[in-house]
Design an enzyme around this catalytic site. Structure first.
Site, PDB file in Angstrom:
ATOM      1  N   ASN A   9       0.848  -1.190   0.000  1.00  0.00           N
ATOM      2  CA  ASN A   9       0.000   0.000   0.000  1.00  0.00           C
ATOM      3  C   ASN A   9       0.885   1.242   0.000  1.00  0.00           C
ATOM      4  O   ASN A   9       1.501   1.575   1.016  1.00  0.00           O
ATOM      5  CB  ASN A   9      -0.909  -0.027   1.239  1.00  0.00           C
ATOM      6  CG  ASN A   9      -1.723   1.250   1.377  1.00  0.00           C
ATOM      7  OD1 ASN A   9      -1.926   1.982   0.415  1.00  0.00           O
ATOM      8  ND2 ASN A   9      -2.193   1.521   2.583  1.00  0.00           N
ATOM      9  N   LYS A  11       0.001   4.273  -0.144  1.00  0.00           N
ATOM     10  CA  LYS A  11      -0.667   5.420   0.473  1.00  0.00           C
ATOM     11  C   LYS A  11      -0.530   6.635  -0.464  1.00  0.00           C
ATOM     12  O   LYS A  11      -0.519   6.466  -1.679  1.00  0.00           O
ATOM     13  CB  LYS A  11      -0.117   5.674   1.871  1.00  0.00           C
ATOM     14  CG  LYS A  11      -0.199   4.421   2.756  1.00  0.00           C
ATOM     15  CD  LYS A  11       0.113   4.688   4.200  1.00  0.00           C
ATOM     16  CE  LYS A  11      -0.018   3.408   5.008  1.00  0.00           C
ATOM     17  NZ  LYS A  11       0.181   3.629   6.453  1.00  0.00           N
ATOM     18  N   HIS A  96      -9.480   0.900   5.581  1.00  0.00           N
ATOM     19  CA  HIS A  96      -8.147   1.101   6.152  1.00  0.00           C
ATOM     20  C   HIS A  96      -8.258   2.042   7.350  1.00  0.00           C
ATOM     21  O   HIS A  96      -9.081   2.955   7.373  1.00  0.00           O
ATOM     22  CB  HIS A  96      -7.200   1.686   5.097  1.00  0.00           C
ATOM     23  CG  HIS A  96      -5.766   1.698   5.523  1.00  0.00           C
ATOM     24  ND1 HIS A  96      -5.251   2.652   6.375  1.00  0.00           N
ATOM     25  CD2 HIS A  96      -4.729   0.864   5.218  1.00  0.00           C
ATOM     26  CE1 HIS A  96      -3.966   2.420   6.577  1.00  0.00           C
ATOM     27  NE2 HIS A  96      -3.630   1.338   5.887  1.00  0.00           N
ATOM     28  N   GLU A  98      -6.636   4.499   8.352  1.00  0.00           N
ATOM     29  CA  GLU A  98      -6.519   5.921   8.056  1.00  0.00           C
ATOM     30  C   GLU A  98      -7.814   6.468   7.467  1.00  0.00           C
ATOM     31  O   GLU A  98      -8.184   7.623   7.705  1.00  0.00           O
ATOM     32  CB  GLU A  98      -5.333   6.154   7.111  1.00  0.00           C
ATOM     33  CG  GLU A  98      -4.007   5.879   7.792  1.00  0.00           C
ATOM     34  CD  GLU A  98      -2.851   5.676   6.831  1.00  0.00           C
ATOM     35  OE1 GLU A  98      -1.739   5.447   7.319  1.00  0.00           O
ATOM     36  OE2 GLU A  98      -3.065   5.720   5.595  1.00  0.00           O
ATOM     37  N   GLU A 168      -5.038  -4.818  11.219  1.00  0.00           N
ATOM     38  CA  GLU A 168      -4.042  -3.767  11.374  1.00  0.00           C
ATOM     39  C   GLU A 168      -4.337  -2.993  12.663  1.00  0.00           C
ATOM     40  O   GLU A 168      -5.182  -2.096  12.679  1.00  0.00           O
ATOM     41  CB  GLU A 168      -4.027  -2.826  10.166  1.00  0.00           C
ATOM     42  CG  GLU A 168      -5.397  -2.389   9.662  1.00  0.00           C
ATOM     43  CD  GLU A 168      -5.313  -1.199   8.735  1.00  0.00           C
ATOM     44  OE1 GLU A 168      -4.265  -0.992   8.123  1.00  0.00           O
ATOM     45  OE2 GLU A 168      -6.297  -0.452   8.652  1.00  0.00           O
ATOM     46  N   GLY A 174       2.332   3.154  11.228  1.00  0.00           N
ATOM     47  CA  GLY A 174       3.164   4.333  11.064  1.00  0.00           C
ATOM     48  C   GLY A 174       3.818   4.822  12.343  1.00  0.00           C
ATOM     49  O   GLY A 174       4.409   5.900  12.363  1.00  0.00           O
ATOM     50  N   SER A 217       2.730  -2.279  10.559  1.00  0.00           N
ATOM     51  CA  SER A 217       4.173  -2.003  10.493  1.00  0.00           C
ATOM     52  C   SER A 217       4.987  -3.269  10.241  1.00  0.00           C
ATOM     53  O   SER A 217       5.873  -3.645  11.016  1.00  0.00           O
ATOM     54  CB  SER A 217       4.655  -1.322  11.780  1.00  0.00           C
ATOM     55  OG  SER A 217       4.104  -0.036  11.905  1.00  0.00           O
TER      56      SER A 217
END
Length: 268
Positions: A9, A11, A96, A98, A168, A174, A217
């Site tokens: 991904n 991003k 996701h 985010e 996740e 991150g 991660s």
């Protein structure tokens, strides 16, 4: 056997020049694993055409980072799953962390996006996970069950077998933090157990066939250990997928952990 899968991904990163340079370096590394490991690259939407052409006939597949829950209409800024399918995508991420945290996508909206992706013929990758506050308050299982249940209510349990679930933990995205192997294994088992108890009569078909991958991660340093866990079928990789050597090494770790490079039988 569940075929392992590795999804990169990107991003909101990349440029025409940077994408070209990355793909030139990473594709030779990935090709050696493509028959035994499903490999997917998810660039930002504007670069889908470019990356599709760079992938060519390598066997490495194209994915999208999100897809609209709407088929068409007056939804400025949205991209439908049918458009993504037409551009050559095979997979699409939905939910996701985010998207949930930064853009307010709730469980019902994510479920609608999952349905749209599924109906378009793409494979949806449903991202689920808890925040640090959720984990510290002992709500990890409840939060993930709610995220899964919303999709089950939208498309039915049987349809879940046609997708992928990516665990996740939000607190590990991150931040440089990674869930311990014990934490990852526990949650992956909880996901399968929840699906099994949701429909006992078909528990084995769904909970055992569904690919559940880890996406918190993943790095070179922890990839092999994570991929060696019995209930982990691969990874959703963020930052490391932007570095050819790292992503290639992670792909090799997945292949080796799955027994493919150590004399094991190839999955199919």
């Amino acid at each position: 056997m569940r075929k392992p899968i590795l999804i990169g991904n990107w991003k909101m990163n990349g440029s025409l020049q940077a994408n070209q340079a990355l793909m030139v370096r990473v594709l030779p590394r990935l090709r050696m694993f493509r028959k035994s490991v499903d490999l997917v690259v998810c660039p930002p939407h504007p670069y889908l055409f470019q990356v599709r052409d760079l992938l060519g006939y390598t066997g490495i597949m194209l994915g999208a980072q999100n897809a609209s829950g709407f088929v068409s209409g007056a939804y400025t800024g949205e991209v439908s799953a049918t458009m993504l399918q037409e551009m050559g995508c095979r997979y699409a991420l939905v939910g996701h962390s985010e998207r949930r945290l930064l853009f307010g996508e709730g469980n019902q909206e994510v479920a609608a996006r999952y349905r749209s992706v599924l109906q378009s013929g793409l494979t949806p990758v449903l991202c689920v996970g808890e925040t640090l506050e959720d984990r510290e308050s002992g709500r990890t299982g409840l939060i993930i069950e709610q995220q899964l249940q919303a999709v089950i209510d939208e498309v039915g349990l049987a349809a879940m077998a046609n997708g992928i679930v990516a665990y996740e933990p939000v607190w590990a995205i991150g931040t440089g933090k990674t869930a311990t192997p014990e934490q990852v294994s526990e949650v992956h088992q909880q996901i399968r157990q929840f699906l099994a108890k949701s429909a006992p009569e078909s528990a084995d078909d769904i909970s055992e066939e569904l690919r559940v991958i880890y996406g918190g991660s993943v790095k070179v340093a922890n990839a092999y250990e994570l991929f060696s866990l019995a209930d982990v079928d691969g990874g959703l990789v963020g930052g490391a997928s932007l570095h050819a050597d790292e992503f290639g090494t992670i792909a090799g770790a997945l292949a080796e952990a799955s027994g493919i490079l150590a004399g094991g039988c190839e999955t199919h």
